[in-house]
Write a protein that holds these residues in place. Structure first.
Motif, PDB file in Angstrom:
ATOM      1  N   PRO A  97      72.272 126.553 -38.661  1.00 47.29           N
ATOM      2  CA  PRO A  97      73.493 126.289 -39.434  1.00 47.29           C
ATOM      3  C   PRO A  97      73.221 126.473 -40.918  1.00 47.29           C
ATOM      4  N   ILE A  98      74.245 126.915 -41.641  1.00 44.15           N
ATOM      5  CA  ILE A  98      74.126 127.196 -43.062  1.00 44.15           C
ATOM      6  C   ILE A  98      74.843 126.118 -43.873  1.00 44.15           C
ATOM      7  N   ALA A 131      87.125 127.303 -48.226  1.00 47.56           N
ATOM      8  CA  ALA A 131      88.110 127.017 -47.183  1.00 47.56           C
ATOM      9  C   ALA A 131      88.002 128.005 -46.033  1.00 47.56           C
ATOM     10  N   ALA A 132      87.784 129.285 -46.362  1.00 48.30           N
ATOM     11  CA  ALA A 132      87.653 130.292 -45.311  1.00 48.30           C
ATOM     12  C   ALA A 132      86.364 130.103 -44.522  1.00 48.30           C
ATOM     13  N   LEU A 133      85.270 129.809 -45.216  1.00 48.84           N
ATOM     14  CA  LEU A 133      83.974 129.651 -44.545  1.00 48.84           C
ATOM     15  C   LEU A 133      83.911 128.374 -43.716  1.00 48.84           C
ATOM     16  N   ALA A 134      84.726 127.398 -44.057  1.00 48.02           N
ATOM     17  CA  ALA A 134      84.723 126.137 -43.302  1.00 48.02           C
ATOM     18  C   ALA A 134      85.096 126.345 -41.841  1.00 48.02           C
ATOM     19  N   ASP A 135      85.755 127.449 -41.557  1.00 49.87           N
ATOM     20  CA  ASP A 135      86.129 127.750 -40.174  1.00 49.87           C
ATOM     21  C   ASP A 135      85.049 128.529 -39.426  1.00 49.87           C
ATOM     22  N   HIS A 136      83.991 128.924 -40.138  1.00 53.82           N
ATOM     23  CA  HIS A 136      82.911 129.664 -39.480  1.00 53.82           C
ATOM     24  C   HIS A 136      82.082 128.696 -38.643  1.00 53.82           C
ATOM     25  N   GLU A 137      81.816 129.039 -37.413  1.00 52.91           N
ATOM     26  CA  GLU A 137      81.134 128.107 -36.509  1.00 52.91           C
ATOM     27  C   GLU A 137      79.706 127.792 -36.935  1.00 52.91           C
ATOM     28  N   ASN A 138      79.117 128.613 -37.812  1.00 52.20           N
ATOM     29  CA  ASN A 138      77.731 128.389 -38.209  1.00 52.20           C
ATOM     30  C   ASN A 138      77.609 127.884 -39.642  1.00 52.20           C
ATOM     31  N   VAL A 139      78.717 127.516 -40.265  1.00 53.49           N
ATOM     32  CA  VAL A 139      78.677 126.940 -41.612  1.00 53.49           C
ATOM     33  C   VAL A 139      78.847 125.430 -41.488  1.00 53.49           C
ATOM     34  N   LEU A 140      77.817 124.723 -41.923  1.00 56.02           N
ATOM     35  CA  LEU A 140      77.752 123.271 -41.760  1.00 56.02           C
ATOM     36  C   LEU A 140      78.564 122.530 -42.817  1.00 56.02           C
ATOM     37  N   GLY A 141      78.467 122.986 -44.066  1.00 62.36           N
ATOM     38  CA  GLY A 141      79.124 122.255 -45.132  1.00 62.36           C
ATOM     39  C   GLY A 141      78.728 122.791 -46.489  1.00 62.36           C
ATOM     40  N   LEU A 142      78.806 121.918 -47.507  1.00 65.43           N
ATOM     41  CA  LEU A 142      78.614 122.303 -48.899  1.00 65.43           C
ATOM     42  C   LEU A 142      77.844 121.237 -49.644  1.00 65.43           C
ATOM     43  N   PHE A 167      83.573 119.123 -41.799  1.00 68.76           N
ATOM     44  CA  PHE A 167      82.845 119.946 -42.772  1.00 68.76           C
ATOM     45  C   PHE A 167      82.068 119.011 -43.691  1.00 68.76           C
ATOM     46  N   LEU A 168      80.742 119.119 -43.693  1.00 68.05           N
ATOM     47  CA  LEU A 168      79.875 118.212 -44.433  1.00 68.05           C
ATOM     48  C   LEU A 168      79.986 118.480 -45.932  1.00 68.05           C
ATOM     49  N   LEU A 169      80.242 117.434 -46.715  1.00 64.30           N
ATOM     50  CA  LEU A 169      80.340 117.574 -48.168  1.00 64.30           C
ATOM     51  C   LEU A 169      79.363 116.610 -48.836  1.00 64.30           C
ATOM     52  N   LEU A 170      78.381 117.188 -49.528  1.00 61.73           N
ATOM     53  CA  LEU A 170      77.331 116.416 -50.183  1.00 61.73           C
ATOM     54  C   LEU A 170      77.430 116.596 -51.692  1.00 61.73           C
TER      55      LEU A 170
END
Length: 299
Positions: A136-137, A156-167, A188-191
């Motif tokens: 996961p990215i 917002a667009a990448l948040a729907d990607h199954e391999n994008v974990l968060g920001l 969507f993980l937000l740190l």
């Protein structure tokens, strides 16, 4: 492992200690630091980030640091491997190596050096890396180092990607962070990566922090996360400010290393060029900041 749940807390962007006389990686100091962080209950570790001076390490050294982190942590908490790079292939190679050794996620910035990139180009970059990464990215927004922030539309667009974990957001812009929070789904993980905004971000819905100061005072950062909604959380945020200000003045890796040496956690505050160690006239402020932060944790 539910990474979002595991990383809902304090993750430490670990410094890379160097030997004072040779500037070689001090592997013993690095593993001792990791053990110190684990003993103080951090929720994750992130080697080879900005505070870890990844840009001053060779590719072989970056891989070695990741190996040491995975071996030392031994599954106790997630390991986020730094995979920042200027090409898709290189970022994927770091992610692939991290997967091979047992890391849990890869952290990727916008491509740097090119200058401010068009949002469409950055989105294509992140999508290409995420499509090919075996891990996961976690997106890493750090505009001072990349030339600009990741566009909110891109997040917002990448948040729907199954391999994008968060920001991880280190912009220091709370409005930007809150906009990302509003535009992304709940899972969507937000740190928050900017220590001075940790309490406000947590109170507004951030999942956790990824903060340089947690190298120095991990127990205090963990306590802040656990008590964020009370007066103690606000008091701990105030206590973070002097050390954070010193980091902002002298650079996060140099100031954090000086603070760790002062605490006796690592033997040297050596950094590699182009970074410079904190000058003598700046060390007193760091030492005072450390003392105040540690004192704030006493009942």
């Amino acid at each position: 492992m539910d990474l979002r749940e595991e990383l809902s807390g304090i993750t430490c962007p670990v410094v890379t200690p160097f030997e004072a006389d040779s500037s070689e990686i001090d592997e013993t100091a690095f593993t001792d630091l990791l053990e110190f962080l684990l003993e103080n209950d951090v929720d994750g570790v992130f080697p080879c980030g900005t505070t870890g001076e990844f840009a001053s390490l060779t590719p072989e050294e970056r891989r070695r640091v990741h190996e040491l982190a995975v071996e030392t942590v031994d599954g106790e908490v997630p390991v986020l491997a730094g995979a920042a790079a200027t090409s898709v292939d290189e970022a994927v190679e770091y992610a692939e190596h991290a997967a091979e050794i047992g890391a849990d996620a890869a952290v990727v910035t916008e491509p740097y050096f090119h200058g401010p990139n068009a949002p469409a180009g950055n989105q294509r970059f992140f999508e290409a890396v995420s499509d090919r990464s075996p891990l996961p990215i976690l997106l890493y927004n750090i505009p001072p180092c990349t030339g600009g922030s990741i566009a909110l539309e891109t997040i917002a667009a990448l948040a729907d990607h199954e391999n994008v974990l968060g920001l991880k957001d280190s912009s220091g812009d709370l409005e930007y962070f809150l906009s990302a929070l509003r535009r992304t789904p709940e899972d969507f993980l937000l740190l928050q990566g900017y220590d001075a905004l940790l309490v406000p971000a947590l109170r507004m819905g951030a999942d956790g922090g990824l903060n340089a100061g947690s190298n120095v005072a991990p127990a205090q950062y963990v306590d802040l996360y656990e008590t964020v909604d009370g007066d103690r959380g606000r008091e701990r945020q105030d206590a973070i400010e002097p050390l954070f200000d010193a980091c902002a003045t002298h650079g996060f890796a140099p100031a954090t290393k000086t603070a760790l040496e002062y605490r006796g956690v690592i033997p040297s505050d050596a950094v590699r060029p182009p970074l410079v160690s904190v000058p003598d006239d700046g060390q007193a402020a760091i030492e005072t900041g450390v003392d105040e932060l540690l004192e704030s944790g006493r009942e």
